[in-house]
Design a protein around this motif. Structure first.
Motif, short mmCIF file in Angstrom:
data_model
loop_
_atom_site.label_atom_id
_atom_site.label_comp_id
_atom_site.label_asym_id
_atom_site.label_seq_id
_atom_site.Cartn_x
_atom_site.Cartn_y
_atom_site.Cartn_z
N GLY A 133 0.78 -1.22 0.00
CA GLY A 133 0.00 0.00 0.00
C GLY A 133 0.81 1.27 0.00
N GLU A 134 2.09 1.17 0.36
CA GLU A 134 2.96 2.36 0.43
C GLU A 134 3.80 2.55 -0.83
OE1 GLU A 134 2.45 4.22 3.04
OE2 GLU A 134 1.08 2.67 3.81
N LEU A 135 3.83 1.55 -1.70
CA LEU A 135 4.69 1.63 -2.87
C LEU A 135 4.18 2.66 -3.87
CD1 LEU A 135 5.46 -2.15 -3.48
CD2 LEU A 135 6.88 -0.45 -2.33
N ASP A 136 5.11 3.46 -4.38
CA ASP A 136 4.77 4.49 -5.36
C ASP A 136 3.64 5.39 -4.86
OD1 ASP A 136 6.51 3.90 -7.78
OD2 ASP A 136 5.58 1.96 -7.45
N GLY A 137 3.73 5.75 -3.57
CA GLY A 137 2.73 6.64 -3.00
C GLY A 137 1.33 6.05 -2.97
N GLY A 138 1.24 4.75 -2.93
CA GLY A 138 -0.06 4.09 -2.91
C GLY A 138 -0.60 3.76 -4.30
N ALA A 139 0.15 4.11 -5.34
CA ALA A 139 -0.35 3.92 -6.71
C ALA A 139 -0.51 2.44 -7.06
CB ALA A 139 0.58 4.60 -7.71
N GLN A 140 0.40 1.60 -6.54
CA GLN A 140 0.31 0.18 -6.89
C GLN A 140 -0.94 -0.46 -6.30
OE1 GLN A 140 3.68 -2.33 -6.90
NE2 GLN A 140 5.17 -0.69 -7.18
N ALA A 141 -1.23 -0.15 -5.04
CA ALA A 141 -2.43 -0.70 -4.41
C ALA A 141 -3.69 -0.14 -5.06
CB ALA A 141 -2.42 -0.39 -2.91
N LYS A 142 -3.66 1.13 -5.41
CA LYS A 142 -4.82 1.73 -6.07
C LYS A 142 -5.09 1.07 -7.41
CE LYS A 142 -6.66 6.12 -7.76
NZ LYS A 142 -6.38 7.58 -7.97
N GLN A 143 -4.02 0.84 -8.19
CA GLN A 143 -4.23 0.18 -9.48
C GLN A 143 -4.76 -1.25 -9.30
OE1 GLN A 143 -1.05 -1.54 -11.99
NE2 GLN A 143 -1.59 0.06 -13.48
#
Length: 282
Positions: free
Chosen positions: A217-227
């Protein structure tokens, strides 16, 4: 090798310790610091890595290779012949990595055909009375709760959590970080990062707590979890059937977690696989 009473702690002097009541074949290979408890039985084709502790009444039979620092608790039976009518006596194997905890009365069967293995990775916890059938392949840091029955040829990905008293059908694949609710019936593939429960099992959504705890959830500012959430919504909340939805998201620029999910499902709907569990619609 020296004989001594089993202690509650692993040997600190690097010596191998075998309880006087244990039966250890002279051909078995025991590394430094191995501890064998009372009434354990270790066969001639067994290899046990350094610092492993074999508890009372454990049976290690057939071709079994244990890595280092494994803990095998009382009554476990590892390496017995597969419960498979096709087995014809082939010299198959069980291969287990490092730092696993295999609790009371767990059974792990060796593979069926010549040259095949039942494999377990590193850092796994198999709780009491769980069963791992022939030709199963487990990754790392998996938790399997009490009384789980895993049929033959099942594949379980890293960091999956399997709830208690459930059954997994043969040839099913469980994706990385999936979470299966207790007493479910798992008869088809479980995608990575999914939560499953029910009888029969149904996909309930993403394992958001597991994703958060993993650090995704913290990777790439949350972008990975969002995607990952967006891909899941497209696959399971959109109007398109799964095969068409997979073609759509395949055109996206996917981060690794979403790529893992999409690749798993593409393989699951392919030939020779059981296909993924359906989702429960809201």
């Amino acid at each position: 090798m020296s004989s001594a009473a089993t202690s509650s702690q692993a040997p600190v002097d690097g010596q191998t310790r075998i309880h006087p009541t244990a039966v250890v074949d002279p051909a078995a290979q025991l590394d430094l610091g191995v501890e064998i408890g009372p009434f354990a039985v270790v066969g001639p084709e067994v290899r046990i890595g350094a610092g492993s502790r074999i508890g009372p009444h454990v049976v290690l039979d057939g071709r079994v290779t244990l890595g280092s620092r494994n803990r095998i608790f009382p009554g476990a039976c590892i390496g017995a012949e597969p419960q498979d009518l096709k087995y014809n006596g082939a010299p198959t194997e069980v291969v287990i990595g490092d730092d696993n905890s295999i609790r009371e009365c767990v059974t792990i069967n060796r593979a069926t055909h010549d040259g095949e293995q039942t494999r377990i990775g590193n850092g796994n916890l198999l709780m009491a009375y769980s069963h791992l059938g022939h030709n199963c392949h487990l990754g790392d840091r998996i938790v399997i709760a009490n009384g789980v029955a895993v049929a033959g040829h099942v594949v379980i990905g890293d960091r999956a959590v399997i709830g208690g008293v459930l059954g997994i059908h043969q040839f099913v694949h469980i994706g990385t970080m999936a979470m299966l609710g207790g007493m479910s019936r798992i008869d088809r593939d479980v995608p990575p990062f999914a939560i499953v429960e029910g009888h029969p099992g149904r996909l309930r959504g993403l394992n958001r707590i597991g994703i958060k705890r993993s650090g995704l959830g913290e990777l790439d500012g949350g972008a990975q979890a969002k995607q990952l959430q967006e891909v899941w919504a497209q696959l399971y909340r959109g109007e398109a059937v799964l095969a068409e939805a997979l073609k759509l998201v395949r055109s996206w620029d996917l981060y690794p977690p979403a790529e893992t999910l999409v690749s798993f499902l593409e393989a699951s709907i392919g030939p020779g696989r059981r296909g993924p569990l359906p989702a429960q619609r809201p």
